[in-house]
Design a protein around this motif. Structure first.
Motif, PDB file in Angstrom:
ATOM      1  N   VAL A  21       0.825  -1.208   0.000  1.00 24.29           N
ATOM      2  CA  VAL A  21       0.000   0.000   0.000  1.00 24.29           C
ATOM      3  C   VAL A  21       0.862   1.261   0.000  1.00 24.29           C
ATOM      4  CG1 VAL A  21      -1.858  -1.203   1.208  1.00 24.29           C
ATOM      5  CG2 VAL A  21      -0.197   0.112   2.530  1.00 24.29           C
ATOM      6  N   ARG A  22       2.172   1.104   0.245  1.00 23.71           N
ATOM      7  CA  ARG A  22       3.069   2.257   0.290  1.00 23.71           C
ATOM      8  C   ARG A  22       3.802   2.467  -1.031  1.00 23.71           C
ATOM      9  NH1 ARG A  22       7.655   1.793   4.603  1.00 23.71           N
ATOM     10  NH2 ARG A  22       5.884   1.944   6.050  1.00 23.71           N
ATOM     11  N   CYS A  23       4.523   1.458  -1.502  1.00 26.46           N
ATOM     12  CA  CYS A  23       5.340   1.641  -2.714  1.00 26.46           C
ATOM     13  C   CYS A  23       4.703   1.065  -3.972  1.00 26.46           C
ATOM     14  CB  CYS A  23       6.734   1.044  -2.516  1.00 26.46           C
ATOM     15  SG  CYS A  23       6.791  -0.771  -2.500  1.00 26.46           S
ATOM     16  N   PRO A  36       8.882  -6.622   1.145  1.00 30.25           N
ATOM     17  CA  PRO A  36      10.329  -6.832   1.213  1.00 30.25           C
ATOM     18  C   PRO A  36      11.131  -5.610   0.765  1.00 30.25           C
ATOM     19  CG  PRO A  36       9.251  -8.714   0.183  1.00 30.25           C
ATOM     20  CD  PRO A  36       8.222  -7.628   0.278  1.00 30.25           C
ATOM     21  N   SER A  37      10.491  -4.748  -0.025  1.00 30.95           N
ATOM     22  CA  SER A  37      11.199  -3.595  -0.559  1.00 30.95           C
ATOM     23  C   SER A  37      11.212  -2.408   0.398  1.00 30.95           C
ATOM     24  CB  SER A  37      10.571  -3.164  -1.897  1.00 30.95           C
ATOM     25  OG  SER A  37      11.221  -2.024  -2.414  1.00 30.95           O
ATOM     26  N   CYS A  38      10.037  -2.063   0.961  1.00 35.66           N
ATOM     27  CA  CYS A  38       9.962  -0.857   1.789  1.00 35.66           C
ATOM     28  C   CYS A  38       9.408  -1.099   3.192  1.00 35.66           C
ATOM     29  CB  CYS A  38       9.125   0.212   1.080  1.00 35.66           C
ATOM     30  SG  CYS A  38       7.350  -0.140   1.092  1.00 35.66           S
ATOM     31  N   GLY A  39       8.950  -2.328   3.475  1.00 35.34           N
ATOM     32  CA  GLY A  39       8.403  -2.629   4.787  1.00 35.34           C
ATOM     33  C   GLY A  39       6.960  -2.220   4.976  1.00 35.34           C
ATOM     34  N   GLY A  40       6.292  -1.828   3.877  1.00 38.51           N
ATOM     35  CA  GLY A  40       4.897  -1.395   3.961  1.00 38.51           C
ATOM     36  C   GLY A  40       3.915  -2.542   4.132  1.00 38.51           C
ATOM     37  N   VAL A  41       2.682  -2.184   4.446  1.00 35.85           N
ATOM     38  CA  VAL A  41       1.601  -3.165   4.590  1.00 35.85           C
ATOM     39  C   VAL A  41       1.265  -3.765   3.225  1.00 35.85           C
ATOM     40  CG1 VAL A  41      -0.862  -3.414   5.136  1.00 35.85           C
ATOM     41  CG2 VAL A  41       0.614  -2.041   6.615  1.00 35.85           C
ATOM     42  N   LEU A  42       1.046  -5.081   3.207  1.00 37.08           N
ATOM     43  CA  LEU A  42       0.666  -5.759   1.971  1.00 37.08           C
ATOM     44  C   LEU A  42      -0.835  -6.018   1.956  1.00 37.08           C
ATOM     45  CD1 LEU A  42       3.552  -8.390   1.608  1.00 37.08           C
ATOM     46  CD2 LEU A  42       3.263  -6.251   0.323  1.00 37.08           C
ATOM     47  N   ASP A  43      -1.451  -5.778   0.809  1.00 36.38           N
ATOM     48  CA  ASP A  43      -2.886  -5.952   0.638  1.00 36.38           C
ATOM     49  C   ASP A  43      -3.145  -6.991  -0.456  1.00 36.38           C
ATOM     50  OD1 ASP A  43      -5.689  -5.430   0.817  1.00 36.38           O
ATOM     51  OD2 ASP A  43      -5.527  -4.059  -0.885  1.00 36.38           O
ATOM     52  N   VAL A  44      -4.092  -7.889  -0.221  1.00 42.58           N
ATOM     53  CA  VAL A  44      -4.425  -8.903  -1.226  1.00 42.58           C
ATOM     54  C   VAL A  44      -5.229  -8.246  -2.349  1.00 42.58           C
ATOM     55  CG1 VAL A  44      -5.595 -11.089  -1.696  1.00 42.58           C
ATOM     56  CG2 VAL A  44      -4.460 -10.731   0.512  1.00 42.58           C
ATOM     57  N   LYS A  45      -4.781  -8.417  -3.573  1.00 41.85           N
ATOM     58  CA  LYS A  45      -5.473  -7.859  -4.748  1.00 41.85           C
ATOM     59  C   LYS A  45      -6.173  -8.974  -5.517  1.00 41.85           C
ATOM     60  CE  LYS A  45      -5.108  -4.068  -5.067  1.00 41.85           C
ATOM     61  NZ  LYS A  45      -5.742  -2.987  -4.268  1.00 41.85           N
ATOM     62  N   TYR A  46      -7.290  -8.636  -6.130  1.00 41.93           N
ATOM     63  CA  TYR A  46      -8.120  -9.605  -6.838  1.00 41.93           C
ATOM     64  C   TYR A  46      -8.351  -9.187  -8.283  1.00 41.93           C
ATOM     65  CZ  TYR A  46      -9.216 -11.345  -2.148  1.00 41.93           C
ATOM     66  OH  TYR A  46      -9.111 -11.850  -0.872  1.00 41.93           O
ATOM     67  N   ASP A  47      -8.689 -10.164  -9.105  1.00 46.46           N
ATOM     68  CA  ASP A  47      -9.084  -9.886 -10.482  1.00 46.46           C
ATOM     69  C   ASP A  47     -10.596  -9.708 -10.482  1.00 46.46           C
ATOM     70  OD1 ASP A  47      -9.715  -9.865 -13.163  1.00 46.46           O
ATOM     71  OD2 ASP A  47      -8.304 -11.459 -13.710  1.00 46.46           O
ATOM     72  N   SER A 297      -0.582  13.687   9.261  1.00 48.22           N
ATOM     73  CA  SER A 297      -0.647  12.683   8.204  1.00 48.22           C
ATOM     74  C   SER A 297      -0.114  11.326   8.655  1.00 48.22           C
ATOM     75  CB  SER A 297       0.136  13.149   6.976  1.00 48.22           C
ATOM     76  OG  SER A 297       1.504  13.361   7.308  1.00 48.22           O
ATOM     77  N   GLU A 298       0.660  11.335   9.748  1.00 49.79           N
ATOM     78  CA  GLU A 298       1.230  10.089  10.248  1.00 49.79           C
ATOM     79  C   GLU A 298       0.911   9.906  11.732  1.00 49.79           C
ATOM     80  OE1 GLU A 298       5.383   9.842   9.422  1.00 49.79           O
ATOM     81  OE2 GLU A 298       5.113   9.829   7.245  1.00 49.79           O
ATOM     82  N   VAL A 299       0.728   8.653  12.098  1.00 54.04           N
ATOM     83  CA  VAL A 299       0.458   8.315  13.498  1.00 54.04           C
ATOM     84  C   VAL A 299       1.779   8.113  14.229  1.00 54.04           C
ATOM     85  CG1 VAL A 299      -0.521   6.561  15.040  1.00 54.04           C
ATOM     86  CG2 VAL A 299      -1.777   7.282  12.987  1.00 54.04           C
ATOM     87  N   GLU A 300       1.870   8.674  15.418  1.00 51.23           N
ATOM     88  CA  GLU A 300       3.056   8.492  16.257  1.00 51.23           C
ATOM     89  C   GLU A 300       2.733   7.538  17.406  1.00 51.23           C
ATOM     90  OE1 GLU A 300       4.152  12.349  17.578  1.00 51.23           O
ATOM     91  OE2 GLU A 300       4.778  13.049  15.573  1.00 51.23           O
ATOM     92  N   THR A 325      -0.986   4.546  10.780  1.00 53.21           N
ATOM     93  CA  THR A 325      -1.089   5.540   9.713  1.00 53.21           C
ATOM     94  C   THR A 325      -1.961   5.034   8.579  1.00 53.21           C
ATOM     95  OG1 THR A 325       1.062   6.519  10.242  1.00 53.21           O
ATOM     96  CG2 THR A 325       0.229   6.861   8.006  1.00 53.21           C
ATOM     97  N   TYR A 326      -1.834   3.751   8.248  1.00 51.70           N
ATOM     98  CA  TYR A 326      -2.664   3.164   7.198  1.00 51.70           C
ATOM     99  C   TYR A 326      -4.145   3.228   7.586  1.00 51.70           C
ATOM    100  CZ  TYR A 326      -4.372  -0.398   3.897  1.00 51.70           C
ATOM    101  OH  TYR A 326      -5.059  -1.077   2.919  1.00 51.70           O
TER     102      TYR A 326
END
Length: 376
Positions: A21-23, A36-47, A297-300, A325-326
């Motif tokens: 959801v980040r990169c 693995p690239s930026c450490g962001g949250v991963l979301d399942v995408k569908y067709d 814009s970001e949660v602390e 933050t997400y």
């Protein structure tokens, strides 16, 4: 765009990839946690184009289902034979007429998640998460929790024949662990604050190969179970959606999952709008609500004293503020709201639910009525 494997295409599953959801990078539907690239949250995408073409959506949402697996086309499981179920989902949507009248709310509904097998909504993410674990051939699962999540994972792991390890901080009272241990889970006490306990599960997962099913956003598959609440509400309201949905949040996967479900309905042309999502926290620990109130814009991470009756939604986000933050982003995307309520308001809401509707709610659940009073 990530290209699905021949095996995934042949399975008939409409889930196609994991997307950060980040990169925005996409990955196969494997045992990933964060990007693995930026450490962001991963979301399942569908067709969704293929899903809409091959599934009779009107029929799907009209037919009666025994559990949430009637929505398997919207879930990331390849084979029905891999499903680990205890009959979760299809919980009642109760019209709170007396409470609604006292609050001057014409249509007030309560989704009663205590009707799930372990009396918690956590059975939704874990029926999906443990089913995915079984599909992956996992032998052991791990979680950082001493509450509903641990009990639910322990139950579903027992159902699947998977070993379950539960990490808790050493100050957790023994009576809170009885249900977890009854399912055969191994409880491990550690000298850490709650957020530190999660860090240890990550290390244990990496060292021993245990599948981490902690219900933050760390495991991308569990959130998919949460979105089934949106589908059920859509059906139970006569194929409409509410204007507002109020949800207690610690980290926020339940709120985000519900929003995703409603958004899928909109993208598939079944509804025109999505509800405004309201995230409620306790004043004793409210990092997301604080960021919303201060228009950040970001949660602390929360640095204040942890003192509240709503213990099950306490999360300082020390280890993963990006997940808060997400959730904040989704609340704003829905044009919703985030707020924190006091213990006095929570206790009053618990009394209101019990005396007006015959519902004995735990403090975290009662925060939604406390929040509703604030919003009116």
């Amino acid at each position: 765009m990530f290209i699905r494997t021949a095996e995934e295409i042949a399975s008939g599953m409409f889930a196609r990839s994991l997307k950060c959801v980040r990169c925005g990078k996409e990955y196969p539907l494997k045992k990933f946690y964060k990007c693995p690239s930026c450490g962001g949250v991963l979301d399942v995408k569908y067709d969704y184009v293929k899903l809409a073409d091959e599934v009779d959506l009107r029929s799907l949402f009209s037919k009666r289902g025994l559990n949430l697996w009637k929505y398997i086309d919207f879930l990331p499981i390849r084979k029905s034979s891999e499903i680990v179920s205890l009959g979760e989902g299809m919980t009642p949507l109760l019209k709170a007429e007396r409470l609604g009248e006292s609050l001057k709310v014409k249509s007030l509904y309560l989704k009663d998640e205590t009707r799930n097998p372990t009396s918690s909504f956590k059975d939704r993410p874990y029926t999906v998460g443990v089913s995915k674990a079984k599909e992956f051939g996992v032998k052991a699962a791990v979680v950082a929790s001493a509450g509903n999540a641990a009990a639910s994972l322990a139950a579903y792991s027992a159902r699947a024949g998977i070993k379950c390890y539960v990490f808790v901080s050493e100050n957790v009272p023994a009576h809170r662990l009885l249900e977890i241990q009854a399912y055969g889970a191994e409880v491990i006490r550690v000298k850490q604050v709650p957020d530190g306990v999660f860090r240890i599960t990550v290390s244990a997962s990496e060292k021993f190969g245990w599948y981490n099913l902690t219900t933050s956003f760390y495991n991308p598959y569990t959130v998919e179970g949460d979105k089934t609440i949106a589908y059920e509400i859509y059906e139970q309201m006569g194929f409409e959606v509410p204007d507002w949905v109020i949800i207690p949040v610690g980290v926020g996967p339940l709120l985000v999952g519900c929003y995703k479900g409603f958004n899928e309905l909109r993208n598939l042309g079944l509804v025109n709008e999505v509800p405004k999502m309201v995230g409620v926290q306790s004043e004793g620990c409210a990092p997301i609500a604080k960021a919303f109130e201060e228009n950040r814009s970001e949660v602390e991470p929360w640095k204040g004293e942890l003192k509240t009756v709503a213990r099950s939604i306490v999360n300082t986000l020390q280890e993963y503020p990006d997940e808060g933050t997400y959730t904040l982003q989704i609340i704003r995307r829905s044009k919703g709201w985030a707020l924190a309520v006091s213990d006095d308001e929570i206790l009053r809401a618990m009394d209101d639910l019990a005396t007006a509707e015959g519902i004995l709610a735990e403090p975290a659940s009662a925060t939604v009525i406390a929040a509703l009073r604030r919003l009116l």
